[in-house]
Design a protein around this motif. Structure first.
Motif, mmCIF file in Angstrom:
data_model
loop_
_atom_site.group_PDB
_atom_site.id
_atom_site.type_symbol
_atom_site.label_atom_id
_atom_site.label_comp_id
_atom_site.label_asym_id
_atom_site.label_seq_id
_atom_site.Cartn_x
_atom_site.Cartn_y
_atom_site.Cartn_z
ATOM 1 N N VAL A 38 43.576 64.469 -8.277
ATOM 2 C CA VAL A 38 44.129 64.092 -9.612
ATOM 3 C C VAL A 38 45.099 63.213 -9.681
ATOM 4 O O VAL A 38 45.414 62.539 -10.738
ATOM 5 N N ILE A 39 45.833 62.927 -8.605
ATOM 6 C CA ILE A 39 47.165 62.004 -8.703
ATOM 7 C C ILE A 39 47.020 60.719 -7.985
ATOM 8 O O ILE A 39 47.841 59.984 -7.626
ATOM 9 N N SER A 40 45.505 60.152 -7.730
ATOM 10 C CA SER A 40 45.429 59.082 -7.191
ATOM 11 C C SER A 40 43.991 58.308 -7.604
ATOM 12 O O SER A 40 43.101 59.322 -8.218
ATOM 13 N N ASN A 41 43.996 57.080 -7.799
ATOM 14 C CA ASN A 41 42.725 56.611 -8.399
ATOM 15 C C ASN A 41 42.409 55.449 -7.778
ATOM 16 O O ASN A 41 43.387 54.517 -7.635
ATOM 17 N N THR A 42 41.273 54.659 -7.880
ATOM 18 C CA THR A 42 41.230 53.284 -7.377
ATOM 19 C C THR A 42 40.158 52.454 -8.253
ATOM 20 O O THR A 42 39.365 53.197 -8.931
ATOM 21 N N ALA A 43 40.190 51.266 -8.079
ATOM 22 C CA ALA A 43 39.402 50.356 -8.800
ATOM 23 C C ALA A 43 39.314 49.329 -8.085
ATOM 24 O O ALA A 43 40.088 48.887 -7.040
ATOM 25 N N THR A 44 38.162 48.540 -8.240
ATOM 26 C CA THR A 44 37.831 47.055 -7.524
ATOM 27 C C THR A 44 37.594 45.901 -8.589
ATOM 28 O O THR A 44 37.240 46.393 -9.692
ATOM 29 N N ALA A 45 38.080 45.016 -8.015
ATOM 30 C CA ALA A 45 37.924 43.544 -8.869
ATOM 31 C C ALA A 45 37.494 42.596 -7.928
ATOM 32 O O ALA A 45 37.927 42.474 -6.461
ATOM 33 N N THR A 46 36.785 41.623 -8.402
ATOM 34 C CA THR A 46 36.437 40.414 -7.536
ATOM 35 C C THR A 46 37.234 39.256 -7.721
ATOM 36 O O THR A 46 37.904 39.048 -8.787
ATOM 37 N N ALA A 47 37.279 38.468 -6.798
ATOM 38 C CA ALA A 47 38.152 37.219 -6.738
ATOM 39 C C ALA A 47 37.193 36.215 -6.305
ATOM 40 O O ALA A 47 36.402 36.227 -5.287
ATOM 41 N N SER A 48 37.051 35.119 -7.121
ATOM 42 C CA SER A 48 36.011 34.197 -6.957
ATOM 43 C C SER A 48 36.607 32.708 -6.960
ATOM 44 O O SER A 48 37.569 32.380 -7.604
ATOM 45 N N ALA A 49 35.726 31.674 -6.452
ATOM 46 C CA ALA A 49 36.228 30.434 -6.695
ATOM 47 C C ALA A 49 34.864 29.430 -6.164
ATOM 48 O O ALA A 49 34.050 29.957 -5.424
ATOM 49 N N VAL A 50 35.086 28.465 -6.824
ATOM 50 C CA VAL A 50 34.162 27.349 -6.335
ATOM 51 C C VAL A 50 34.631 26.233 -5.886
ATOM 52 O O VAL A 50 35.425 25.415 -6.219
ATOM 53 N N ILE A 51 34.029 25.797 -4.636
ATOM 54 C CA ILE A 51 34.561 24.567 -3.942
ATOM 55 C C ILE A 51 33.544 23.353 -4.198
ATOM 56 O O ILE A 51 32.534 23.554 -3.910
ATOM 57 N N MET B 48 39.757 38.374 -11.068
ATOM 58 C CA MET B 48 40.294 37.114 -10.332
ATOM 59 C C MET B 48 39.353 35.966 -10.094
ATOM 60 O O MET B 48 38.435 36.013 -9.702
ATOM 61 N N PHE B 53 37.513 23.515 -7.327
ATOM 62 C CA PHE B 53 38.521 22.841 -6.667
ATOM 63 C C PHE B 53 37.694 22.023 -5.402
ATOM 64 O O PHE B 53 36.881 22.430 -5.041
ATOM 65 N N TYR B 162 32.373 30.937 -3.482
ATOM 66 C CA TYR B 162 33.164 31.982 -2.563
ATOM 67 C C TYR B 162 33.351 33.023 -3.492
ATOM 68 O O TYR B 162 33.792 33.068 -4.906
ATOM 69 N N GLY B 164 35.228 37.292 -3.423
ATOM 70 C CA GLY B 164 35.653 38.580 -2.321
ATOM 71 C C GLY B 164 36.125 39.774 -3.397
ATOM 72 O O GLY B 164 35.995 39.609 -4.469
ATOM 73 N N MET B 166 38.793 42.958 -4.069
ATOM 74 C CA MET B 166 40.097 43.424 -3.927
ATOM 75 C C MET B 166 39.917 44.944 -4.457
ATOM 76 O O MET B 166 39.201 45.530 -5.242
ATOM 77 N N ALA B 168 42.193 48.303 -6.064
ATOM 78 C CA ALA B 168 43.787 48.656 -6.383
ATOM 79 C C ALA B 168 43.548 50.125 -6.234
ATOM 80 O O ALA B 168 42.481 50.791 -6.697
ATOM 81 N N VAL B 170 46.157 53.651 -7.524
ATOM 82 C CA VAL B 170 47.617 54.070 -8.123
ATOM 83 C C VAL B 170 47.846 55.404 -7.903
ATOM 84 O O VAL B 170 46.850 56.267 -7.563
#
Lengths: 194, 173
Positions: A38-51, B48, B53, B162, B164, B166, B168, B170
């Motif tokens: 009960v005292i920890s939890n996680t979540a994910t998120a993406t990071a994106s970019a276009v070159i 994110m 670019f 591209y 990726g 991440m 997180a 807590v």
């Protein structure tokens, strides 16, 4: 009676005390596995970019905006090179046989993306034997009316292959007593993704 | 029956009133207590995005932040940091950490060209993440913003999309 009840109380008392003690101990002991859940939890998120492909501009054909051979007439005059057409016209300046030419450029980058074209210093100074002459640049593009000067900077879209042609012309201001000789100057053309 | 009832009542009396019996010898009282915390949890609120670019020709150390600040690159399109929503107990403190979901490298995420080989400098790049630390809930909730900065961008990076991931985490301290 009293002996019997005393015996009963002792045995039952010990049993009851054991029960109470067990309850107390049960609460005091750390519930490690339960707490961890009960005292920890996680979540994910993406990071994106276009070159994008790098945006470049190169000179095609002649690398010079060439006004050819001209001669002053004693009064202030002008000579104009039309972009795209490459034709030359003059006012109060004699045009001598030569091979004038506009400047052809090709922008290359990410297909179908928009970019900004600019000439940071559209008034170029040509220096030479005599007093300097001022050249006022203007541009023409496939998506604009040929020969019509557009206020810079301008915005355009690369084609499906990632190209966009640009033509540069200009009007040269000639003094009535402009000294004979070769005059030259340089200017930059910049392109940036919008 | 009568005898059984008497025994049961006697047992009950002994169990519930152990203190009265103990009064004959020595007594001690103890408290048992536990603090039950509302579970701390985290949910993603926003991914994110660095936008689009192009690295300028000849550049090998370009940078780009999620706030749009760039060096050596031409940046276009909207960019945004990641955001996470944290819920838990009242005004308790909590620890927020973030890492690359694949490699577990702290405070960074690797973005790779979709369908590429994941080679940094060719078809992959690394973003440094800022946002990990100790925070305090406010009435049971909080929002953590994780910003990023792409560094060592080279003009030889292959064009394309591209991505990726991440992770997180807590925890209560």
């Amino acid at each position: 009676m009293s002996f019997h009840s005393n015996h009963l109380e002792t045995k039952s008392f010990r049993r009851g005390l054991s029960l109470v003690s067990a309850l107390i101990l049960g609460i005091s002991l750390p519930l490690t596995s339960v707490q961890a859940a009960v005292i920890s939890n996680t979540a994910t998120a993406t990071a994106s970019a276009v070159i994008f492909a790098p945006l470049t501009v190169v000179v095609t054909g002649s690398s010079t905006l060439n006004f050819g051979k001209i001669a002053p007439t004693g009064v202030v005059g002008t000579v104009t090179i039309e972009p795209m057409a490459g034709s030359r016209s003059a006012s109060n300046v004699a045009l001598l046989p030569s091979l004038p030419s506009d400047l052809s450029l090709l922008v290359n980058g990410e297909p179908n993306e928009t970019f900004i074209l600019d000439i940071p210093t559209p008034n170029v100074t040509l220096t030479g034997a005599g007093s300097s002459m001022i050249l006022d640049l203007f541009t023409a593009f496939p998506d604009s009316i040929s020969g019509v000067s557009e206020a810079l900077p301008t915005t355009h879209t690369l084609n499906v292959a990632g190209f966009f042609p640009v033509n540069v012309g200009g009007t040269l201001n000639v003094a009535g007593d402009q000294a004979a000789g070769t005059y030259s100057g340089t200017f930059d053309v910049s392109v940036t993704y919008q | 029956m009568k005898k059984l009832l008497l025994s049961t009542a006697a047992l009950a009396v002994i169990t519930l009133s152990a203190g009265a019996v103990q009064a004959a010898s020595n007594t001690a009282t103890a408290d048992a207590e536990a603090v039950v915390l509302v579970p701390v949890s985290v949910e993603k609120d926003q991914d994110m995005n660095f936008g689009s670019f192009a690295v300028n020709v000849g550049v090998s150390n370009g940078t780009l932040k999620t706030d749009g600040t760039a060096s050596g690159v031409q940046h276009t399109g909207a960019s945004a940091p990641a955001k996470f929503e944290v819920t838990g107990a009242g005004n308790f403190s909590y620890i927020f950490s973030v890492e690359d979901d694949a490699s577990a490298a702290h405070d960074q995420v690797k973005l790779s060209l979709i369908g590429g080989t994941g080679t940094v400098g060719t078809d992959a790049m690394v973003a440094t993440l800022t946002g990990a630390g100790n925070y305090t809930l406010s009435f049971g909730s909080d929002t953590v913003t994780v910003s990023g900065e792409l560094t060592d961008l080279v003009h030889t990076l292959l064009p394309g999309s591209y991505v990726g991931t991440m992770k997180a985490t807590v925890t209560y301290p």
